[in-house]
Design an enzyme around this catalytic site. Structure first.
Site, PDB file in Angstrom:
ATOM      1  N   ASP A  62      66.077  56.142  61.007  1.00  0.00           N
ATOM      2  CA  ASP A  62      65.451  55.169  60.098  1.00  0.00           C
ATOM      3  C   ASP A  62      64.066  54.745  60.559  1.00  0.00           C
ATOM      4  OD1 ASP A  62      67.894  55.115  58.654  1.00  0.00           O
ATOM      5  OD2 ASP A  62      68.689  53.665  60.087  1.00  0.00           O
ATOM      6  N   HIS A  94      66.752  59.228  53.641  1.00  0.00           N
ATOM      7  CA  HIS A  94      65.316  59.080  53.847  1.00  0.00           C
ATOM      8  C   HIS A  94      64.767  58.399  52.614  1.00  0.00           C
ATOM      9  CE1 HIS A  94      65.412  62.049  57.118  1.00  0.00           C
ATOM     10  NE2 HIS A  94      66.300  62.630  56.360  1.00  0.00           N
TER      11      HIS A  94
HETATM   12  P1  GDP Z   1      64.075  57.880  57.824  1.00  0.00           P
HETATM   13  O1  GDP Z   1      65.540  58.159  57.824  1.00  0.00           O
HETATM   14  O2  GDP Z   1      63.458  58.027  59.172  1.00  0.00           O
HETATM   15  O3  GDP Z   1      63.338  58.633  56.774  1.00  0.00           O
HETATM   16  O4  GDP Z   1      63.898  56.328  57.525  1.00  0.00           O
HETATM   17  P2  GDP Z   1      64.369  55.495  56.239  1.00  0.00           P
HETATM   18  O5  GDP Z   1      63.657  55.972  55.072  1.00  0.00           O
HETATM   19  O6  GDP Z   1      65.845  55.397  56.161  1.00  0.00           O
HETATM   20  O7  GDP Z   1      63.918  54.037  56.701  1.00  0.00           O
HETATM   21  C1  GDP Z   1      62.644  53.626  56.749  1.00  0.00           C
HETATM   22  C2  GDP Z   1      62.442  52.434  55.823  1.00  0.00           C
HETATM   23  O8  GDP Z   1      61.181  51.910  56.062  1.00  0.00           O
HETATM   24  C3  GDP Z   1      62.444  52.783  54.351  1.00  0.00           C
HETATM   25  O9  GDP Z   1      62.914  51.660  53.637  1.00  0.00           O
HETATM   26  C4  GDP Z   1      60.973  53.050  54.057  1.00  0.00           C
HETATM   27  O10 GDP Z   1      60.614  52.871  52.697  1.00  0.00           O
HETATM   28  C5  GDP Z   1      60.322  52.030  54.912  1.00  0.00           C
HETATM   29  N1  GDP Z   1      59.017  52.346  55.452  1.00  0.00           N
HETATM   30  C6  GDP Z   1      58.566  53.516  56.003  1.00  0.00           C
HETATM   31  N2  GDP Z   1      57.335  53.335  56.530  1.00  0.00           N
HETATM   32  C7  GDP Z   1      57.017  52.016  56.313  1.00  0.00           C
HETATM   33  C8  GDP Z   1      55.877  51.212  56.651  1.00  0.00           C
HETATM   34  O11 GDP Z   1      54.931  51.639  57.289  1.00  0.00           O
HETATM   35  N3  GDP Z   1      55.928  49.900  56.255  1.00  0.00           N
HETATM   36  C9  GDP Z   1      56.984  49.357  55.579  1.00  0.00           C
HETATM   37  N4  GDP Z   1      56.949  48.096  55.246  1.00  0.00           N
HETATM   38  N5  GDP Z   1      58.070  50.100  55.275  1.00  0.00           N
HETATM   39  C10 GDP Z   1      58.084  51.395  55.634  1.00  0.00           C
END
Ligand code: GDP
Length: 425
Positions: A12, A40
């Site tokens: 995440d 994701h």
């Molecule tokens: P992954 O499994 O690594 O792809 O991560 P996820 O998508 O499950 O979790 C990351 C969360 O952080 C999601 O809700 C994204 O929309 C959000 N996100 C990613 N980058 C940023 C950022 O730079 N700022 C903010 N506020 N949210 C982010």
């Protein structure tokens, strides 16, 4: 040229967003491990999506998106995920599925549920997607490769044989309904019809792509600390989350992976049980959880509230090292703009001594965090596109983290959107 995008923490970290962003300059995006057990989150011109099995490159018409042989392939799930994208206006993506990928069988999901039930309070907090039973069977050599769907006689015979052992467990250990080999065979024939248009020899396809100089992106799921060998065993996932495994799970030479981009989160979050040294609780945690990510820190697959904590330099430095990171991306930095002061966990105190090295699980469970505090920047940094325009305190935070990681922070993500990114070098 092959680049890997992998998580340096507990998952995440925002890999989906970074992959979606880098996919613009890629020809091929590959999932090489895991299954539909983590999500994701991607926010782009088409809307907000939670992908589980598809690579995060599916939103661009010029990309080929591949399910590599290392993935736990849930065929109906893949099918539904493609249909749901198309129903939300995304052009049908180009997808290939490795003929060597193994099939997540309907009984893997059942066994996952039954085992969690049986373990009760001692469970691993599984997402019940069948991942552990799937990989157990793969290595016990009773799994089914996609290619096996195309030899009906052999398939029928093998299903019968596998059902015999599964039914002993179902009857005597779990006391649940037995599997019917004929019904399972019919289900496999439906799986074959769904998968057939996508199946190919992925490693041969990639060898040709490499000869043609195509740009290839390996997309990892979860992060370093969930790796079954190098993570917080046994609270880990069942397939390797490391970039090195990309060579195996996609079928490419290891030396082709030139760039390893480790995604590091500006604070910590984790789902499921297991030691989490810099974890915070109470109102302090509730506030960070509510403000975190793009909709709060709640699991993309399960909706479970994520555990949260401050940035853990010990775990993140180890996470980058074990990935072999050549660069880091620091994500969700914008979320921290509300804090007067920001703690960073720079050491673990174990049995009275402070260490900066990430320990094995039995020692990790005794670790207490040693915090240092950095001044906050107290403003919203979303919308900023140049590093120099960030507040000085924010740059100091990034540079302190970079020093701790020992890896250059090449990009800073300051919002969930595709373009909310600051390039540093
Ligand atoms: P992954 O499994 O690594 O792809 O991560 P996820 O998508 O499950 O979790 C990351 C969360 O952080 C999601 O809700 C994204 O929309 C959000 N996100 C990613 N980058 C940023 C950022 O730079 N700022 C903010 N506020 N949210 C982010």
């Amino acid at each position: 040229m092959v680049r890997a995008i992998v998580g340096a923490n507990w998952g995440d970290e925002g890999k989906g967003k970074i992959t979606d962003m880098l996919a613009r300059e890629s020809d091929i995006i590959i999932r090489f491990q895991g299954g539909s057990n983590a999500g994701h989150t991607i926010i782009n011109d088409y809307g907000r999506f939670a992908l589980h099995l598809l690579p995060s490159g599916v939103f661009y018409g010029h990309t080929t998106n591949i399910i590599g042989n290392g993935v736990a392939l849930n065929i109906p799930y893949l099918f539904r995920e493609v249909e749901s994208l198309v129903s939300q206006g995304v052009p049908k993506p180009r997808i290939l599925v490795s003929d060597r990928a193994q099939i997540l069988m309907p009984y893997h999901i059942l066994f996952d549920q039954y085992e969690e039930e049986r373990l009760g309070g001692k469970s691993f907090g599984s997402t019940k997607s069948g991942i552990a039973p799937f990989y157990s069977d793969k290595y016990a050599k009773i799994g089914f490769q996609v290619s096996e769907l195309f030899d009906e006689a052999a398939l029928k015979e093998k299903i019968k044989r596998v059902c015999e052992t599964k039914n002993i467990l179902l009857e005597h250990l779990y006391h649940k309904p037995l599997l019917n080999p004929d019904e399972l065979f019919e289900e496999m024939m439906q799986y074959r019809a769904m998968a057939e248009p996508y199946v190919c020899d992925v490693s041969a396809f990639l060898a040709q792509a490499l000869r043609e100089g195509k740009r290839i992106l390996l997309e990892g799921q979860l992060g370093s600390l969930k790796d079954p060998d190098h993570g917080i065993y046994p609270m880990v996932t069942s397939s390797s989350t490391l970039a090195a495994y990309g060579a195996i799970g996609a079928g490419i030479p290891p030396y082709e992976i030139r760039q390893i981009t480790a995604v590091v989160k500006a604070y910590s979050s984790a789902v499921g049980a297991g030691a989490f040294v810099s974890e915070i609780f109470g109102d302090e945690a509730d506030e960070l959880r509510r403000r975190g990510g793009d909709k709060g820190e709640f699991g993309a697959t399960t909706g479970r509230p994520r555990r949260v904590g401050w940035f853990d330099a010990v775990a993140s430095r180890y996470g980058c090292r074990i990935q072999g990171a050549t660069e880091a991306v620091l994500t969700v930095l914008d979320v921290l703009g509300y804090l007067d002061e920001i703690p960073i966990c720079t050491g673990y105190e174990i049995d009275g001594a402070v260490t900066r090295d990430f320990p094995v699980t039995c020692r990790l469970e005794k670790a207490k965090p040693v915090f240092q505090t950095m001044p906050g920047w107290k403003c919203d940094i979303r919308g900023i596109r140049e590093y120099d325009k960030l507040p000085a305190a924010c740059r100091a935070y990034i540079e302190a983290i970079e020093k701790e990681l020992g890896v250059p922070v090449a990009m800073v993500s300051n919002g969930p959107g595709r373009d909310e990114i600051i390039y540093r070098r």
